[in-house]
Design a protein around this motif. Structure first.
Motif, PDB file in Angstrom:
ATOM      1  N   ALA A 140       0.872  -1.145  -0.152  1.00 15.46           N
ATOM      2  CA  ALA A 140      -0.123  -0.125  -0.033  1.00 15.46           C
ATOM      3  C   ALA A 140       0.740   1.295   0.119  1.00 15.46           C
ATOM      4  N   LEU A 141       0.176   2.423  -0.526  1.00 13.04           N
ATOM      5  CA  LEU A 141       0.844   3.560  -0.507  1.00 13.04           C
ATOM      6  C   LEU A 141       0.418   4.351   0.910  1.00 13.04           C
ATOM      7  N   VAL A 142       1.240   4.799   1.627  1.00 14.12           N
ATOM      8  CA  VAL A 142       0.822   5.231   2.966  1.00 14.12           C
ATOM      9  C   VAL A 142       1.510   6.750   3.050  1.00 14.12           C
ATOM     10  N   LEU A 143       0.270   7.547   3.299  1.00 18.55           N
ATOM     11  CA  LEU A 143       0.657   9.098   3.434  1.00 18.55           C
ATOM     12  C   LEU A 143       0.442   9.390   4.729  1.00 18.55           C
ATOM     13  N   SER A 144       1.637   9.948   5.648  1.00 20.59           N
ATOM     14  CA  SER A 144       1.607  10.550   6.821  1.00 20.59           C
ATOM     15  C   SER A 144       0.440  11.535   7.319  1.00 20.59           C
ATOM     16  N   PHE A 145      -0.463  11.108   8.364  1.00 21.13           N
ATOM     17  CA  PHE A 145      -1.389  12.069   8.620  1.00 21.13           C
ATOM     18  C   PHE A 145      -0.737  13.344   9.225  1.00 21.13           C
ATOM     19  N   ARG A 146       0.253  13.461   9.963  1.00 15.59           N
ATOM     20  CA  ARG A 146       0.891  14.597  10.613  1.00 15.59           C
ATOM     21  C   ARG A 146       1.570  15.483   9.497  1.00 15.59           C
ATOM     22  N   LEU A 147       2.012  14.926   8.446  1.00 12.80           N
ATOM     23  CA  LEU A 147       2.697  15.709   7.390  1.00 12.80           C
ATOM     24  C   LEU A 147       1.673  16.266   6.643  1.00 12.80           C
ATOM     25  N   LEU A 148       0.509  15.394   6.284  1.00  9.03           N
ATOM     26  CA  LEU A 148      -0.648  16.061   5.549  1.00  9.03           C
ATOM     27  C   LEU A 148      -1.411  17.091   6.292  1.00  9.03           C
ATOM     28  N   PHE A 149      -1.733  16.936   7.378  1.00  9.67           N
ATOM     29  CA  PHE A 149      -2.692  17.864   8.273  1.00  9.67           C
ATOM     30  C   PHE A 149      -2.022  18.721   9.285  1.00  9.67           C
ATOM     31  N   LEU A 150      -0.480  18.657   9.420  1.00  2.00           N
ATOM     32  CA  LEU A 150       0.371  19.541  10.179  1.00  2.00           C
ATOM     33  C   LEU A 150      -0.065  19.575  11.700  1.00  2.00           C
ATOM     34  N   ARG A 151      -0.572  18.120  12.098  1.00  2.00           N
ATOM     35  CA  ARG A 151      -0.782  17.984  13.659  1.00  2.00           C
ATOM     36  C   ARG A 151      -0.774  16.541  13.700  1.00  2.00           C
ATOM     37  N   ILE A 164      -3.315  -1.862  -2.248  1.00  2.00           N
ATOM     38  CA  ILE A 164      -3.121  -2.698  -3.435  1.00  2.00           C
ATOM     39  C   ILE A 164      -4.215  -2.434  -4.614  1.00  2.00           C
ATOM     40  N   GLN A 165      -5.492  -2.679  -4.135  1.00  2.00           N
ATOM     41  CA  GLN A 165      -6.640  -2.832  -4.771  1.00  2.00           C
ATOM     42  C   GLN A 165      -6.968  -1.234  -5.212  1.00  2.00           C
ATOM     43  N   GLU A 166      -6.621  -0.357  -4.714  1.00  2.00           N
ATOM     44  CA  GLU A 166      -7.016   0.921  -4.808  1.00  2.00           C
ATOM     45  C   GLU A 166      -5.841   1.454  -5.818  1.00  2.00           C
ATOM     46  N   LEU A 167      -4.669   0.868  -5.873  1.00  4.78           N
ATOM     47  CA  LEU A 167      -3.755   1.360  -6.551  1.00  4.78           C
ATOM     48  C   LEU A 167      -3.855   0.820  -7.963  1.00  4.78           C
ATOM     49  N   GLU A 168      -4.358  -0.534  -7.868  1.00  7.65           N
ATOM     50  CA  GLU A 168      -4.668  -1.246  -9.134  1.00  7.65           C
ATOM     51  C   GLU A 168      -5.625  -0.410  -9.963  1.00  7.65           C
ATOM     52  N   GLU A 169      -6.649  -0.012  -9.238  1.00 12.56           N
ATOM     53  CA  GLU A 169      -7.948   0.668  -9.776  1.00 12.56           C
ATOM     54  C   GLU A 169      -7.295   2.094 -10.274  1.00 12.56           C
ATOM     55  N   TYR A 170      -6.279   2.883  -9.780  1.00 11.89           N
ATOM     56  CA  TYR A 170      -5.708   3.802  -9.973  1.00 11.89           C
ATOM     57  C   TYR A 170      -5.076   3.750 -11.381  1.00 11.89           C
ATOM     58  N   ALA A 171      -4.243   2.549 -11.473  1.00 13.86           N
ATOM     59  CA  ALA A 171      -3.412   2.213 -12.605  1.00 13.86           C
ATOM     60  C   ALA A 171      -4.530   2.034 -13.942  1.00 13.86           C
TER      61      ALA A 171
END
Length: 176
Positions: A140-151, A164-171
């Motif tokens: 999975a692609l993981v994005l840090s909550f703290r970096l996105l929302f600054l808290r 993985i399923q969401e990334l396959e749909e993106y592709a």
């Protein structure tokens, strides 16, 4: 995927360099940031997505570095998507200033902060199957909550994970 907190989709709006009169700005393919912290018309996003088909990966990486420096380090995550006929390479870059108790961040320390490659994902398109299939490497692609929302995340909040399923749909959408 549902964003768990107030979020402003900034899209591909151009942002001008901070503190440098006459210096060019940047325009990403997509971007966003938290509300109300990044809700102003000239506010920098915390997340930028740069995609390229004709650009080389090296050119995309130059653009990534420019996002961090041009924003005076207000951009926290840059996702690069290098596309070709059968492969999509995703790179997640972060720039986070180390925090030490009692320490202050200086302009010098910000200017010398290097972006860090945190995650690489390859999605391949297999046209020999019917229907066409997509294969994702490294999870999975993981994005840090703290970096996105600054808290820090609150109750029932956490890092954003694209499965993985969401990334396959993106592709599938990319190559449609």
């Amino acid at each position: 995927m549902t964003i768990p907190a107030p979020w402003r989709d900034i899209g591909n709006a151009t942002r001008l360099a901070q503190g440098y009169a006459g210096r060019r700005g940047k325009e990403g393919d997509s971007s966003g940031g938290p509300k109300p912290e990044r809700a102003g018309k000239s506010a920098w996003p915390t997340l930028v997505i740069e995609a390229g088909f004709s650009q080389t990966l090296a050119q995309l990486r130059i653009g990534m570095r420019q996002w961090f420096s041009t924003s005076n380090h207000e951009v926290k995550i840059v996702l690069l998507a290098k596309l070709d006929g059968t492969t999509s390479l995703l790179e997640k870059w972060e720039e986070e200033i180390p925090v030490r108790p009692g320490a202050t961040t200086t302009r010098h320390s910000l200017q010398h902060q290097e972006p860090v490659l945190r995650q690489t994902i390859t999605i391949t398109r297999d046209t020999t199957t019917d229907p066409i299939s997509y294969h994702v490497t490294s999870g999975a692609l993981v994005l840090s909550f703290r970096l996105l929302f600054l808290r820090d995340p609150g109750p029932r909040e956490g890092d954003l994970a694209f499965s993985i399923q969401e990334l396959e749909e993106y592709a599938e959408d990319v190559w449609a």
